[in-house]
Scaffold this active site. Structure first.
Site, PDB file in Angstrom:
ATOM      1  N   CYS A 163       0.788  -1.234   0.000  1.00 47.01           N
ATOM      2  CA  CYS A 163       0.000   0.000   0.000  1.00 47.01           C
ATOM      3  C   CYS A 163       0.823   1.290   0.000  1.00 47.01           C
ATOM      4  CB  CYS A 163      -0.949  -0.002   1.198  1.00 47.01           C
ATOM      5  SG  CYS A 163      -2.018  -1.452   1.223  1.00 47.01           S
ATOM      6  N   HIS A 296      -3.389   8.117   5.882  1.00 44.19           N
ATOM      7  CA  HIS A 296      -3.538   6.791   5.275  1.00 44.19           C
ATOM      8  C   HIS A 296      -4.950   6.296   5.582  1.00 44.19           C
ATOM      9  CE1 HIS A 296      -2.342   3.081   3.459  1.00 44.19           C
ATOM     10  NE2 HIS A 296      -2.524   2.386   4.570  1.00 44.19           N
ATOM     11  N   GLU A 307      -1.816   5.107  13.353  1.00 46.89           N
ATOM     12  CA  GLU A 307      -1.499   6.358  12.664  1.00 46.89           C
ATOM     13  C   GLU A 307      -1.818   7.551  13.553  1.00 46.89           C
ATOM     14  OE1 GLU A 307      -2.199   8.581   8.348  1.00 46.89           O
ATOM     15  OE2 GLU A 307      -3.454   6.868   8.902  1.00 46.89           O
ATOM     16  N   LYS A 326     -10.024   7.920   1.642  1.00 49.08           N
ATOM     17  CA  LYS A 326     -10.422   6.542   1.343  1.00 49.08           C
ATOM     18  C   LYS A 326     -11.909   6.340   1.613  1.00 49.08           C
ATOM     19  CE  LYS A 326      -5.896   4.353   1.972  1.00 49.08           C
ATOM     20  NZ  LYS A 326      -5.086   5.574   2.136  1.00 49.08           N
ATOM     21  N   HIS A 331      -9.866   1.930  -0.482  1.00 49.38           N
ATOM     22  CA  HIS A 331      -8.403   1.828  -0.362  1.00 49.38           C
ATOM     23  C   HIS A 331      -7.856   1.270  -1.671  1.00 49.38           C
ATOM     24  CE1 HIS A 331      -4.445   1.341   0.924  1.00 49.38           C
ATOM     25  NE2 HIS A 331      -4.576   0.495   1.918  1.00 49.38           N
ATOM     26  N   PHE A 390       1.983  -2.877   4.299  1.00 43.53           N
ATOM     27  CA  PHE A 390       2.265  -4.070   5.086  1.00 43.53           C
ATOM     28  C   PHE A 390       3.743  -4.108   5.468  1.00 43.53           C
ATOM     29  CE2 PHE A 390      -1.366  -6.751   3.057  1.00 43.53           C
ATOM     30  CZ  PHE A 390      -2.261  -6.203   3.946  1.00 43.53           C
TER      31      PHE A 390
END
Length: 402
Positions: A163, A296, A307, A326, A331, A390
């Site tokens: 991502c 994010h 976050e 998002k 996403h 990830f």
């Protein structure tokens, strides 16, 4: 070298097939999350942010033969790159001798084609689709996009860090220019939905069965999306050589990996903190200079808290307005850094902060809440854009108004 200029951008996602449509959807708070329509899956109960174009329509828009062996990721990427190249007038730079790099972030690549043709691939008596086999490699997707533009690019390479891929691609492109390996670059990412993609996230039990609500205390997961987003980066000198009109500058960037877990973010957001800190340091800005954070913000219990902790740790009592787009697009995974960079630039150009749709309840452990509605008529000079992947592979970008 001074900050690199952004002279073009391209974007396609669930809320629009270009920058103008995207801007309109953001201002009208019109999201693109809906039941699956194009992906061939039995999981119709899982909402996603699909681009509202079929592969046949994408080929038609791009003047490609209907039998052209382009994956959906490559089609989405080609459309967005074409928009960016056209806006920047990059063809003129090439004619003046510019070395132009193409850096593409993707992970799925042509995976959806291998899913569709799997049984035929394993049938040794059937080689009808052998030409499609290379599409399983993400780098092949990059090559297809680059080939569409003839000899425009002097080099092409792929970044694949899940991502954070597109944001990482933008950072790599900036480094190529700053270190003398290229004069200009097109960088970002593309990603289509695939069954492996959807089922993999579903197995992790992080998909919401309703439209997602990032940074809400009742958040239950993310909605997957698809799309593509790219920026054209140039030095000020090269932009002036072909009379390119700068949109903004890429003022700073940071990349870090805390390697906390294969899929989960660290509780204290160490990777996110390091990425944001690195972006601020490279830009020469202070925390009080940041006017907006495009988070994010996936909507999963783990990501948003992690976050949020990183944001509080870095900004303390000076947390700027923050939102997750998002909630509009879903996403878009590997493409998210490109898609959301374009959204950040639109926000700076048109003086607004996008909403975090469906937010109602602040996360108890956090000292801040996201912007729940669109803020208009606000001047944004410096915007921070986060993309976290990830393995704690995290990237942050800062865009500044010229």
């Amino acid at each position: 070298m001074s900050a690199l200029q952004v002279t073009g951008m391209g974007i396609v996602s669930a809320i629009g097939n270009n920058a103008e449509q995207t801007l309109q959807s953001l201002l009208e708070e019109k999201h693109g999350i809906a039941p699956v329509g194009y992906l061939q899956t039995v999981h119709k109960e899982i909402p996603c942010g699909e681009v509202k174009l079929s592969n046949a329509q994408l080929r038609s828009i791009l003047d490609l033969p209907q039998n052209a062996p382009y994956s959906r990721s490559a089609l989405l990427g080609t459309l967005a790159v074409k928009q960016a190249v056209t806006q920047s007038g990059l063809e003129a730079a090439r004619k003046k001798g510019a070395r132009i790099a193409f850096v593409n972030g993707t992970t799925v690549g042509g995976m959806e084609i291998s899913e569709q043709l799997y049984t035929e691939f394993i049938d040794s008596q059937n080689n009808t689709h052998n030409a499609d086999i290379p599409q399983i490699f993400c780098g092949h997707c990059t090559d297809l996009i680059a080939d569409y533009f003839g000899n425009l690019f002097s080099m092409a390479t792929t970044a694949s860090t899940a991502c954070s891929s597109a944001a990482g691609a933008i950072i790599l492109a900036a480094e190529l220019i700053k270190n003398g390996y290229a004069d200009c670059a097109v960088a970002g990412g593309c990603e289509c939905l695939s069954k492996f993609h959807l089922n993999g996230f579903n197995t992790l039990m992080i998909l919401d069965k309703e439209p997602c609500r990032p940074f809400d205390n009742t958040r239950a997961g993310l909605n997957l999306g698809e799309g593509a987003g790219y920026l054209v980066l140039e030095s000020k000198e090269w932009a002036s050589k072909h009379n390119a009109e700068p949109l903004c500058t890429l003022a700073g960037y940071g990349n870090a990996c805390d390697a906390y877990h294969q899929t989960a973010s660290s509780p204290d957001g160490q990777g996110a903190f390091l990425a944001m800190s690195g972006a601020l340091k490279s830009s020469g800005l202070e925390i009080t200079d940041i006017d907006y954070i495009n988070a994010h913000g996936t909507g999963t219990p783990n990501n948003d808290l992690s976050e949020g902790n990183a944001v509080m740790r870095l900004f303390g009592e000076h947390i700027p307005p923050i939102s997750s787009t998002k909630s509009f697009t879903g996403h878009t995974t590997s493409a998210s850094g490109g898609v959301e960079s374009a959204i950040c630039i639109l926000a700076m150009q048109h003086n607004f902060i996008p909403a975090s749709l469906r937010f109602e309840n602040r996360i108890e452990e956090l000292s801040f809440a996201p912007q729940a509605t669109t803020v208009r008529d606000i001047k944004l000079n410096n915007v921070l854009c986060n993309s976290f992947g990830f393995g704690g592979n995290d990237a942050s970008l800062i865009f500044s108004k010229i």
